[in-house]
Design an enzyme around this catalytic site. Structure first.
Site, PDB file in Angstrom:
ATOM      1  N   GLY B  69       0.578  -1.163  -0.130  1.00 44.60           N
ATOM      2  CA  GLY B  69      -0.042   0.038  -0.115  1.00 44.60           C
ATOM      3  C   GLY B  69       0.794   1.409   0.045  1.00 44.60           C
ATOM      4  N   CYS B 127      -0.150   1.117  -9.368  1.00 46.67           N
ATOM      5  CA  CYS B 127      -0.308   0.356  -7.913  1.00 46.67           C
ATOM      6  C   CYS B 127      -1.553  -0.475  -7.774  1.00 46.67           C
ATOM      7  CB  CYS B 127       0.140   1.021  -6.867  1.00 46.67           C
ATOM      8  SG  CYS B 127       0.145   0.156  -5.236  1.00 46.67           S
TER       9      CYS B 127
END
Lengths: 271, 300
Positions: B69, B127
């Site tokens: 993350g 991402c």
């Protein structure tokens, strides 16, 4: 550049109790002496399955004239440890380490208390040995609480007996020692330990550490060694995160591999 | 061994992949950073990001899943505390940047462009492990182009756009960012996946899904690099499961001018240097004078 991947040779790999293995590895003399609480990343040389190396804490270390010898105590819990358990004398392993910036701090306190659950005995017994042999602490000052599910899971007791004057054994099923959780046994004795003159060191399953955090207020100095799945072992992948308080008391994620694996209990944030 | 990408002069075509090499410091005890073609640092955001709750990683067959993350120190701390370390080395430094909005991408790009010691930017629009931004920009050709334009407007540095494989047609995204002014594209980021603990019937990752990396994804990456290299005229940087010099050379034959090494470093910190030496050896053995001569030489 100072660190390297070392080729080790398995000189012994013995199942000392069901699913618990003690592996002895011979390493080149360049391997740095580990501090108690540090660990190594180990993988089978030339094999990419299992894909990642496994972090295992160091159980013992000795330096010979031309090489070093290290013992790793591990429990078979999955694919990686199962394959490590199958290694025979002469097998080659790649080892990086010793790893971890956070390690056990030598106590000034008069009472030294260790609390271990199962395989958690590995780094704590190495620390007890070092305190006894290198810092000359008396075994009478050291108390070791060891817990396991049953008598089968009590490993490393012989070594603890050598260095610790007081040993309290607990099992969940009562098959050896007290029938109690190790944290409950410790809690009963807690009044004996003056927070100003006691240093506590713990290693074991997460629920055990959490129970400790519920019973020890911040006055006590308590260090714990944590476990988490790891990929790199050196702080790059940020995979082994654990929630901790930073200097300002804010929650932050630290890396078990490089910020730890030993942390102060009071800094852990329980999510 | 020298290659040039969008004006960047690399000693060799082998760089680190963002998020697998920290800020360079983490592996500097194992690897002589001066030997690397480039260091792509962990993705930087405007403000520090705490990252996702653990567990964040899980091993899989031939690879691993991660859902870190984008935990990072933030662009300001990077410039003040991490960049001075990297300036001690003679190596190309590429800052990977991330934002939750066009404006944030532009702000991060602006700050890094004014910092001494950053040689290029790599835009992370890929991402899979963050709620806002990231993949949502990278899976839409128009949004990816807009991010590229916003960053280009803020910087004089070469801009690389890192693409996600989690799309139907990666080549169309590549074309779109090329038209928006990207100086190069790098691909692929991780492939979204998941893993289940059968006993507990729970996902292994707290984030439920994560990004798959490692040799398991190499065939997918190779196919995408080949497809993109056919479509764009800007340089392509190949990423995805490269473990050996042979893997790296395959990517170059498929059309990559350079490569990035990621997950391989986790299991062998010396992988980067071994790959550089292995490519050198291959060139010598096959009497290839210039590494450029193998780029895009796939016979079909």
């Amino acid at each position: 550049m100072a660190k390297d991947i070392y080729m080790g040779e398995v000189s012994r790999n013995e199942e000392i109790r069901k699913d618990f293995f003690l592996m002895k590895v011979t390493l080149p003399s360049g391997f740095v002496e580990p501090m108690p609480g540090q660990f190594v990343m180990i993988r089978i040389a030339g094999l990419n399955d299992p894909f990642l190396s496994r972090p295992i804490s160091i159980y013992s270390f000795s330096r010979g004239r031309s090489n070093c010898s290290m013992e790793l105590l591990f429990r078979v819990v999955g694919k990686g440890t199962r394959i490590l358990a199958g290694l025979i004398k002469g097998s080659l392993v790649e080892i990086s380490g010793p790893l971890g910036e956070g390690h056990f701090a030598i106590p000034k306190a008069g009472n030294i208390v260790f609390i271990a659950g199962g395989i958690g005995i590995a780094p704590l017994s190495l620390f007890a040995e070092n305190l006894c042999r290198k810092v000359c602490r008396s075994s009478d000052a050291m108390t070791f609480y060891l817990g396991a599910q049953s008598a089968d899971g009590l490993i490393g007791l012989n070594r603890v007996h050598k260095y610790c004057g007081n040993i309290i054994v607990c099992t969940d099923d009562g098959s050896a020692g007290m029938k109690a959780l190790v944290t409950k046994a410790f809690q009963k004795d807690l009044k004996k330990y003056d927070p100003m003159d006691t240093a506590i060191y713990a290693c074991g399953p997460r629920p055990m550490i959490r129970a400790l955090s519920g019973m020890l207020d911040a006055e006590y100095f308590c260090q714990v060694s944590l476990e988490e799945r790891m990929a790199c072992g050196v702080g790059a992948c940020v995979g082994c995160a654990v929630a901790m308080k930073d200097d300002l008391g804010q929650k932050t994620y630290k890396r078990v591999c490089s910020d730890g694996p030993v942390f102060e209990l009071k800094d852990i944030v329980w999510e | 061994m020298k290659v040039e990408i969008a004006g960047l002069k690399l000693k060799n075509p082998v760089m680190t992949a963002s998020g697998t090499f920290g800020y360079g410091e983490e592996y500097s005890d194992y690897v002589d950073l001066n030997r690397l073609g480039g260091i792509v640092v962990k993705g930087l955001s405007l403000k520090p990001r705490p990252g996702n709750p653990p567990p964040r990683i899980m091993e899989t067959s031939g690879g691993m899943l991660n859902a870190v993350g984008l935990q990072n120190v933030g662009v300001d701390v990077f410039i003040d505390e991490k960049l001075p370390f990297l300036r001690r080395y003679d190596v190309v430094v590429i800052a990977n940047i991330y934002g939750e909005s066009y404006k944030e991408y532009a702000q991060v790009a602006g700050k890094l462009s004014r910092a001494k010691g950053v040689h290029a930017l790599e835009i992370n629009v890929s991402c899979p492990n963050v709620k806002k931004g990231g993949l949502s920009f990278g899976s839409d050709p128009r949004a990816a182009a807009e991010v590229t334009r916003c960053v280009k407007a803020e910087t004089h540095l070469p801009v690389i756009v890192k693409l996600t494989p989690n799309v139907t047609d990666i080549a169309s995204i590549a074309l779109s960012v090329e038209n928006a002014g990207a100086d190069a594209v790098s691909l692929i980021n991780t492939i979204t996946g998941m893993s289940i603990d059968l006993r507990a019937r729970t996902p292994h990752l707290k984030n439920i899904t994560g990004g798959l990396s490692g040799p398991a994804i190499k065939p997918v990456a190779l196919r995408m690099v080949w497809q993109v290299a056919q479509k764009v005229s800007i340089p392509v940087i190949g990423i995805g499961g490269i473990m050996t010099a042979e893997d790296a050379l395959e990517f170059m034959i498929a059309g990559a001018k350079a490569v990035q090494i990621g997950t391989a470093s986790f299991i062998n910190p010396c992988a980067l240097v071994e790959i550089i030496d292995g490519i050198r050896h291959y060139l010598d053995e096959n009497k290839i004078k210039n590494i450029k001569d193998i780029v895009g030489t796939l016979q079909t």
